[in-house]
Design a protein around this motif. Structure first.
Motif, PDB file in Angstrom:
ATOM      1  N   ALA A 258      -0.964 -11.030  -7.071  1.00  0.00           N
ATOM      2  CA  ALA A 258      -0.917 -11.890  -7.964  1.00  0.00           C
ATOM      3  C   ALA A 258       0.232 -11.634  -9.023  1.00  0.00           C
ATOM      4  N   ILE A 261       3.421 -12.663  -7.595  1.00  0.00           N
ATOM      5  CA  ILE A 261       3.838 -13.846  -7.700  1.00  0.00           C
ATOM      6  C   ILE A 261       4.045 -14.311  -8.966  1.00  0.00           C
ATOM      7  N   GLU A 284      -6.081 -15.627  -0.294  1.00  0.00           N
ATOM      8  CA  GLU A 284      -6.001 -16.367  -1.089  1.00  0.00           C
ATOM      9  C   GLU A 284      -4.773 -16.824  -1.694  1.00  0.00           C
ATOM     10  N   ALA A 285      -4.176 -15.738  -2.324  1.00  0.00           N
ATOM     11  CA  ALA A 285      -2.895 -15.616  -2.988  1.00  0.00           C
ATOM     12  C   ALA A 285      -1.656 -16.058  -2.299  1.00  0.00           C
ATOM     13  N   LEU A 288      -1.607 -19.737  -2.588  1.00  0.00           N
ATOM     14  CA  LEU A 288      -1.241 -19.975  -4.068  1.00  0.00           C
ATOM     15  C   LEU A 288       0.387 -20.078  -4.043  1.00  0.00           C
ATOM     16  N   VAL A 432       2.925 -25.365 -12.797  1.00  0.00           N
ATOM     17  CA  VAL A 432       2.503 -24.742 -11.133  1.00  0.00           C
ATOM     18  C   VAL A 432       0.871 -24.646 -10.988  1.00  0.00           C
ATOM     19  N   THR A 433       0.717 -25.115  -9.864  1.00  0.00           N
ATOM     20  CA  THR A 433      -0.781 -25.112  -9.751  1.00  0.00           C
ATOM     21  C   THR A 433      -1.152 -24.935  -8.211  1.00  0.00           C
ATOM     22  N   ILE A 435      -3.766 -26.453  -7.104  1.00  0.00           N
ATOM     23  CA  ILE A 435      -4.348 -27.883  -6.922  1.00  0.00           C
ATOM     24  C   ILE A 435      -3.004 -28.740  -6.412  1.00  0.00           C
TER      25      ILE A 435
END
Lengths: 581, 288
Positions: A258, A261, A284-285, A288, A432-433, A435
């Protein structure tokens, strides 16, 4: 006396006894005498105690893997003999320390000499039992008929920090080992003299990755200690501050990636390095970074899995995790170095690709590549050619002229790549997202936008250049084709050379980019081949399956798999091939 | 000079009418303007949940990240470029549940960011399950017989994790939370601001009225010393956590300054990446 073009020795003892320092000094000195080296360390997940050994292969020509046969075993414990005497050549020598090895309890096979060599006692006489390692260095030096002079420099460098007295004592220990062996026996394994060569490095894959990162403009590293990736964190903690960067140890791998990122988003070249469980935590990252089109580099020093698996043993079983890992579908690039030179040069390449294609880039190392030390020819590296390509960045002038309040960071483009704005850039603000989002980065569930954004991200990878995505060695029109990736390069290469010597038409494709897969480049060779053998260190044939997914070679493909934690050997590959052809 | 208009985003939040998060959004924008921070130098990370949507509702460099990981992303941004104002925001589930580990470590690391938690004692976006700050016995969809667990105390957790700035506010008092956020941003180090931000849909216990009636204002206590960690701990204990104001503050070296060779150096994001021949030589020296 039979002059050899290469020799190998094994030093074994209890973990924590400094076994590796014998190899280090031998390697340093012999490297300066012009020889090529490969050092493989077999170790366990514990600090002290338990058997550990170091294999050193010394060649007149480049060596890319550990040798299957040794001329010499330096034994400080029983296991060194029990586990490895079968690997000694006929006429090979075991020098054991009678202090720790009760030789009458071990059955020594025929055709080899086992000789008591009082390493510990000699060292104790010189003032410290710890110096038994240096006595062993001296003995090996004499047995390989090497001039002792160059060992002095290596010892001096190793102990310089501890003061002149310690240096002198250790040099005396080397000398004593050298003299004692000369009095003790006539057997020698003389190495062919090697002229002085150009400048060379002797380093592990992890060292090369660390150097490559700095050369490639990495200025931020976040990591969590894990075997066998920790060296990279430790190296970069020391190196990066000298080049204006920083490496931090985080609370877990989730935080590490994270932070990477965040730093990547803020315009710094950023990376993490991990293995097995860390890669699982980072999944998961990865999604992202893919969804937000943030450049990051992840080094995966693959080891035995699943779960804690075998932390100190080789496996190449994270292909799926790197290529498809994370929920949903996110773009990424996966590079796979196979030598220390490639490990170094793949790092600048990874950072360039990450910024150019704005996606995560994996560097797929493995335990053997990461922890083994190899000679690396400076001339082959051509470090002066390294270019930094920061990819598409929006210019201040362009932003100044724009009428938009919010920068369209995710505007649809032909090649799928949109110029990035970096925090601090006036009028470059955007969202940024993870989603699904529209051009400004704000959430959108509009079906047409969804398709447009998914396609945009996928389209980027269609432009990734395929030059250097594979390397090919061997006969041009090979009937038997060996395919592998990562650290198995050396074993496959040696197997190919042996089979070629016997007249077989063998070729070797080593896949250097696993994703996007250079299918067309590989097909050039698979089309002509009658038998394709995919060599990999996992139990399900992940590379074989990947190839089958892209190239229609099912009927002639044979996976040669090994997943016992031991590096695959050339003879295992040749016997597999012989049974097939 | 930045104005409120500059910070505005023309998107209607998907929050319920009356949600406490509206006040937090307004307070962040007001604090940024009051501190005269240009929007391009303001980065707001958010987590996942209702409150996590906040990053999309103001015109800055907004990052909506992962559930529980916004603090880690925020630290990466700050480490790369310390000239940016980095504010991180999310909910109680995001910050103290799934992201609890990062909260503790960001606090002890004392990295110079401001962390705002919109604490509504419930999971709202998933429609009403218990959260790490739901009290024992609390009735929710995932605790129909009452919450069997004890809640954590965010303030005491932050105190024990060595946070150098700890404050608490309530969405019903926007002026007060604006002031706390300003102080938090100005504080050089990790600033934690817990804001009771009522969920009008799923939490019928911790309502605006509840806080208006029950919250203790530290400004009313002239004896309170916010530099006294023991006093801070006791105050939270005595008020059962229903207290607002600056709880604790202590100047302590921030993380970037504490990193070897980093203090006073050029930002990571602003460097020439090409090494000179001498630098390459130095890098390789120990492997020759």
């Amino acid at each position: 006396m039979n002059i050899k073009s290469e020799v190998s020795c094994l030093v074994g003892g209890m973990q924590g006894e400094g076994i590796e320092s014998v190899g280090e000094i031998l390697a340093k000195a012999l490297g300066r005498n012009g020889y090529y080296l490969f050092g493989y360390r077999n170790f366990s997940s514990r600090i002290k105690g338990g058997h550990s050994d170091f294999h050193l292969r010394i060649g007149k020509d480049p060596v890319y893997n550990a040798s299957e046969r040794f001329e010499l075993i330096l034994a400080f414990d029983h296991e060194s003999i029990e586990l490895h005497q079968r690997s000694l050549i006929d006429g090979g020598v075991i020098l054991f320390d009678p202090k720790t090895v009760k030789i009458d309890q071990i059955t020594i096979r025929g055709g080899i000499q086992s000789i008591a060599f009082p390493f510990s006692d000699m060292a104790a006489e010189l003032g410290s039992k710890q110096m038994k390692n240096m006595v062993a260095v001296g003995a090996a030096c004499a047995l390989f008929d090497q001039p002792i002079g160059v060992f002095g420099d290596a010892v001096r460098e190793q102990f310089a920090k501890k003061g002149e007295a310690i240096v002198e004592k250790n040099m005396a220990a080397v000398k004593k080992g050298h003299e004692f062996l000369q009095e003790l026996m006539d057997t020698r394994f003389p190495l062919e003299k090697q002229p002085q060569s150009g400048q060379r490095l002797f380093l592990s894959g992890n060292d090369a990755i660390s150097i490559g990162a700095v050369l490639g403009g990495c200025r931020f590293m976040a990591g969590y200690p894990i075997t066998p990736a920790s060296d990279i964190l430790e190296n970069l903690v020391q190196m990066l501050p000298n080049y204006g960067g920083v490496a931090v140890q985080t609370e877990d791998e989730l935080a590490a990636i994270a932070m990477v990122i965040g730093a990547g988003y803020a315009g710094t070249r950023a990376m993490t390095a991990t293995a097995g469980p860390g890669i699982s935590l980072m999944q998961e990252a990865i999604g992202l970074a893919g969804a937000t089109e943030t450049p990051i580099v992840i080094v995966d020093t693959q080891r035995g899995g699943p779960s804690s698996g075998m932390a100190t043993k080789i496996e190449q079983s994270d292909l799926h995790a790197m290529i498809t890992g994370t929920h949903g579908e996110a773009p990424r690039i996966v590079l796979a170095p196979s030598t220390v030179e490639e490990a170094m040069l793949d790092m600048p390449k990874a950072f360039n690709l990450a910024e150019k294609y704005q996606c995560p880039v994996f560097v797929a190392s493995d335990l053997v590549l990461s922890t083994s030390k190899q000679t690396c020819e400076m001339a082959n590296l051509q470090l002066e050619d390294i270019q930094i390509d920061r990819g598409k960045r929006v210019a201040e002038t362009e932003l100044a002229m724009s009428g938009d309040r919010v920068y369209k960071r995710f505007a649809i483009t032909d090649d799928g790549i949109t110029a990035r704005s970096i925090p601090g850039q006036k009028k470059g603000m955007h969202h940024v997202t993870g989603i699904e989002h529209g051009p400004t980065g704000h959430p959108s569930e509009n079906p047409a936008n969804r398709v447009a954004q998914m396609s945009k991200r996928a389209r980027k990878l269609q432009c990734v250049p395929m030059n250097d995505a594979i390397k090919y060695e061997g006969i041009p029109q090979a009937e038997v084709l060996l395919i592998g990736f990562g650290s198995t390069y050396g074993a496959i290469r040696e197997a190919r050379l042996w089979m070629q010597k016997e007249g077989a038409a063998v070729g070797h494709v080593h896949v250097r980019m696993l994703h996007p897969l250079p299918a067309a480049e590989i097909s050039q060779y698979t089309e002509k081949a009658k038998t394709i053998i995919v060599v990999e260190q996992n139990s399900t044939g992940q590379l074989a399956n990947l190839l089958k997914q892209h190239i229609s070679i099912h009927a002639k493909l044979h996976p040669c798999l090994k997943f016992d934690g031991v590096p695959i050997s050339p003879s295992e590959i040749t016997s597999f091939c012989r049974e097939l052809i | 000079m930045a104005t409120l208009h500059d910070y505005r985003m023309d998107i209607t939040p998907n929050w319920c009418p009356g949600c406490g998060d509206f006040s937090v959004l307004a307070a962040i924008q007001k604090a940024a303007v009051n501190l005269n921070i240009e929007p391009e130098n303001f980065v707001l990370q958010s987590g996942i949940g209702c409150s996590g949507r906040i990053s999309g509702y103001l015109n800055v460099y907004g990052m909506h990240t992962m559930h529980g990981r916004s603090l880690a992303v925020a630290q990466g941004v700050k480490l790369a470029n310390r000239d940016l104002t980095v504010v991180c925001a999310g909910g109680d589930g995001d910050g103290f549940g799934i992201g609890g580990n990062h909260f503790v470590h960001a606090a002890r690391r004392n990295i110079d960011i401001t962390y705002i938690v919109m604490d509504n004692q419930i999971y709202g976006l998933t429609k009403g399950q218990m959260s790490p700050t739901s009290p024992k016995g609390f009735l929710t969809k995932s605790s129909p017989e009452g919450n069997p667990e004890s809640p954590i105390s965010p303030l005491q957790l932050a105190l024990s994790a060595n946070a150098s700035f700890i404050a608490q506010g309530f969405s019903g008092d926007i002026k007060h939370i604006t002031s706390l956020i300003e102080q938090g941003i100005r504080h050089k180090g990790f600033a934690f601001i817990n804001i009771f931000s009522p969920c009008v849909t799923f939490n019928k216990v911790f309502t605006y009225d509840f806080f208006k009636q029950n919250i203790v204002n530290l400004d009313d206590d002239p004896q309170y010393d916010s530099t006294d960690r023991t006093m801070a701990f006791d105050k939270v204990e005595q008020t059962d956590g229903f207290v607002k104001g600056l709880i604790y503050r202590k100047e302590r070296m921030d993380f970037v300054d504490a990193l070897p060779g980093r203090s006073g150096k050029e930002n990571l994001s602003n460097q020439d990446l090409q090494l000179s021949a001498d630098q390459v030589q130095n890098l390789l020296q120990r492997y020759m």
